[in-house]
Design a protein around this motif. Structure first.
Motif, PDB file in Angstrom:
ATOM      1  N   ALA B 147     -35.658  24.781  17.277  1.00 31.09           N
ATOM      2  CA  ALA B 147     -36.795  24.459  16.378  1.00 31.09           C
ATOM      3  C   ALA B 147     -36.246  24.530  15.005  1.00 31.09           C
ATOM      4  N   GLY B 148     -35.531  25.511  14.735  1.00 26.14           N
ATOM      5  CA  GLY B 148     -34.966  25.425  13.107  1.00 26.14           C
ATOM      6  C   GLY B 148     -34.127  24.420  12.778  1.00 26.14           C
ATOM      7  N   ALA B 149     -33.287  24.130  13.881  1.00 26.69           N
ATOM      8  CA  ALA B 149     -32.574  22.790  13.407  1.00 26.69           C
ATOM      9  C   ALA B 149     -33.329  21.595  13.266  1.00 26.69           C
ATOM     10  N   LEU B 150     -34.174  21.393  14.148  1.00 28.51           N
ATOM     11  CA  LEU B 150     -35.095  20.207  14.084  1.00 28.51           C
ATOM     12  C   LEU B 150     -35.837  20.289  12.560  1.00 28.51           C
ATOM     13  N   TRP B 151     -36.470  21.361  12.636  1.00 27.14           N
ATOM     14  CA  TRP B 151     -37.026  21.379  10.810  1.00 27.14           C
ATOM     15  C   TRP B 151     -36.003  20.968   9.892  1.00 27.14           C
ATOM     16  N   ALA B 152     -34.854  21.903   9.942  1.00 25.06           N
ATOM     17  CA  ALA B 152     -34.078  21.383   9.041  1.00 25.06           C
ATOM     18  C   ALA B 152     -33.647  19.916   8.916  1.00 25.06           C
ATOM     19  N   ASN B 153     -33.497  19.140  10.181  1.00 22.63           N
ATOM     20  CA  ASN B 153     -33.103  17.805  10.406  1.00 22.63           C
ATOM     21  C   ASN B 153     -34.239  17.124   9.748  1.00 22.63           C
ATOM     22  N   LEU B 154     -35.566  17.450  10.084  1.00 20.95           N
ATOM     23  CA  LEU B 154     -36.662  16.678   9.293  1.00 20.95           C
ATOM     24  C   LEU B 154     -36.652  16.751   7.704  1.00 20.95           C
ATOM     25  N   HIS B 155     -36.677  18.134   7.365  1.00 20.05           N
ATOM     26  CA  HIS B 155     -36.460  18.061   5.747  1.00 20.05           C
ATOM     27  C   HIS B 155     -35.281  17.363   5.395  1.00 20.05           C
ATOM     28  N   GLY B 156     -34.183  17.376   5.812  1.00 21.78           N
ATOM     29  CA  GLY B 156     -33.183  16.950   5.232  1.00 21.78           C
ATOM     30  C   GLY B 156     -33.307  15.426   5.316  1.00 21.78           C
ATOM     31  N   THR B 157     -33.841  14.818   6.539  1.00 17.46           N
ATOM     32  CA  THR B 157     -34.034  13.323   6.428  1.00 17.46           C
ATOM     33  C   THR B 157     -35.082  12.820   5.327  1.00 17.46           C
ATOM     34  N   ALA B 158     -36.039  13.701   5.171  1.00 16.02           N
ATOM     35  CA  ALA B 158     -37.362  13.236   4.171  1.00 16.02           C
ATOM     36  C   ALA B 158     -36.549  13.373   2.918  1.00 16.02           C
ATOM     37  N   GLN B 159     -35.894  14.118   2.537  1.00 10.66           N
ATOM     38  CA  GLN B 159     -35.077  14.280   1.199  1.00 10.66           C
ATOM     39  C   GLN B 159     -34.201  13.254   0.949  1.00 10.66           C
ATOM     40  N   LEU B 160     -33.247  13.078   1.884  1.00 11.69           N
ATOM     41  CA  LEU B 160     -32.162  11.978   1.870  1.00 11.69           C
ATOM     42  C   LEU B 160     -32.693  10.431   1.668  1.00 11.69           C
ATOM     43  N   TRP B 161     -33.934  10.523   2.773  1.00 13.12           N
ATOM     44  CA  TRP B 161     -34.432   8.987   2.733  1.00 13.12           C
ATOM     45  C   TRP B 161     -35.093   8.761   1.387  1.00 13.12           C
TER      46      TRP B 161
END
Lengths: 193, 193
Positions: B147-161
């Motif tokens: 869940a932590g990894a996915l959360w980080a992935n979503l956050h990073g995706t939002a930012q980089l996108w």
DNA sequence: GACGGCGGTAGACAGTGTCTACTGCGGCCT
DNA sequence: AGGCCGCAGTAGACACTGTCTACCGCCGTC
């Protein structure tokens, strides 16, 4: 020997990097940087017409350092593509946690001349390298998308770890286990190839 | 009926949200917010002793809205845990892209009273929900770390996108395919369970 | 040897967040 | 009913910021 043999341009960037490391991006005042460089508040304008350009020059050093670090780790590890991706990911995270001020600045697009700043010079090459390695790890995957997902995951992990959200949620102080989870997600379990 | 039946406190937050949506976080000037609310520049101080607290109140609305959105999508989808995680992830990304200014503010820890602001109220519940669902999708996994990894992935995706790094690197304009890749990475391939 | 231009200085200006003195008004107590 | 306290909002000051402009000194060139 300490000051005057470097051009003011470099001394300003140096002073900015010290200030950045010591107090973070919001301390990067034009006037304070000038003070630390021992010149008047108007002097930076000769070399950097606007504050954005000075901060961009500071961030540029950060991008160069990150590129340098990834280059050396990439050159040092020759254990196969998966280990190389893992080493790169660790290098990326270590950079973000070693130099939090610089890392923060590098992604404060409102403080930098938005655009090609570091993207073309370090992010895209790193992205290309990741894509290539991932293609070797898993030839069936859409390497570009997986590389994008992993990149985003690293960035997000760095951010959430840096401001203590993830350590708090996970109750951990070492990002190693989480990084393993991240890598396993995008590259498959550790034994894989 | 337009102004005076709301307390100045609410009117200030409203004005700030308009300004934030229109011009981004760096436009959130105490004096400009006061101007938009039709009061003098010193008035906000009665309700928010410092600028951080006013901006925190604005961000609080954002966290509440995000929590609300995730709650309704979570309630609406009943297709099994994996579909629910996917719906939550999509909701998260859509929020970040729908309201970029607010999303940016919510993670500008230097502008907010660092700490429990939104973390306790929305991030941690969302994290707990994600953890639970992931435990259902894959009972063998370390649900918290995933869940932590996915959360980080979503956050990073939002930012980089949001700042066009990922669209540029991938040559895409829709984040759907990338999101599918992200979900597949953390939850296993789509058929899984 | 005069001169032009580059690099740095000093002051001004508008804008910011915060602090302080002040005012006006409504509600309470006697 | 009348005096009074306190709160919400005003207005001005202060230190600080980024930018702009006028000035000055010095170095190199014709």
């Amino acid at each position: 020997m300490t000051e005057s043999d470097l051009s003011l341009r470099d001394r300003l960037v140096d002073a900015g990097m010290e200030l950045l490391a010591a107090e973070g991006p919001q301390a990067l005042t034009l006037r304070e940087i000038a003070r630390r460089a021992g010149v008047s508040h108007g002097a930076p304008r000769r070399h950097f017409p606007t504050r954005l350009e000075l901060l961009s020059a500071i961030a540029h050093r950060g991008f160069a350092d990150l590129a340098e670090r990834t280059r050396t780790t990439s050159a040092r590890t020759a254990d196969g593509p998966r280990a190389r991706v893992a080493a790169l990911a660790r290098t990326y995270l270590e950079f973000a946690l070693d130099r939090p001020g610089m890392y923060e600045l590098m992604f404060r697009h409102d403080l930098l001349e938005s655009g090609r700043l570091g993207l073309r010079e370090t992010s895209l090459p790193l992205f290309a390298l990741l894509t290539e390695l991932i293609g070797q790890v898993n030839p069936d995957a859409d390497a570009r998308r997986v590389a994008g997902a992993l990149w985003a995951n690293l960035h997000g992990t760095a951010q959430l770890w840096r401001w203590r959200s993830l350590p708090l949620a996970l109750g951990e102080t070492d990002f190693g286990p989480l990084l393993d989870t991240v890598l396993a997600a995008h590259l498959g379990p550790e034994g894989g190839r």
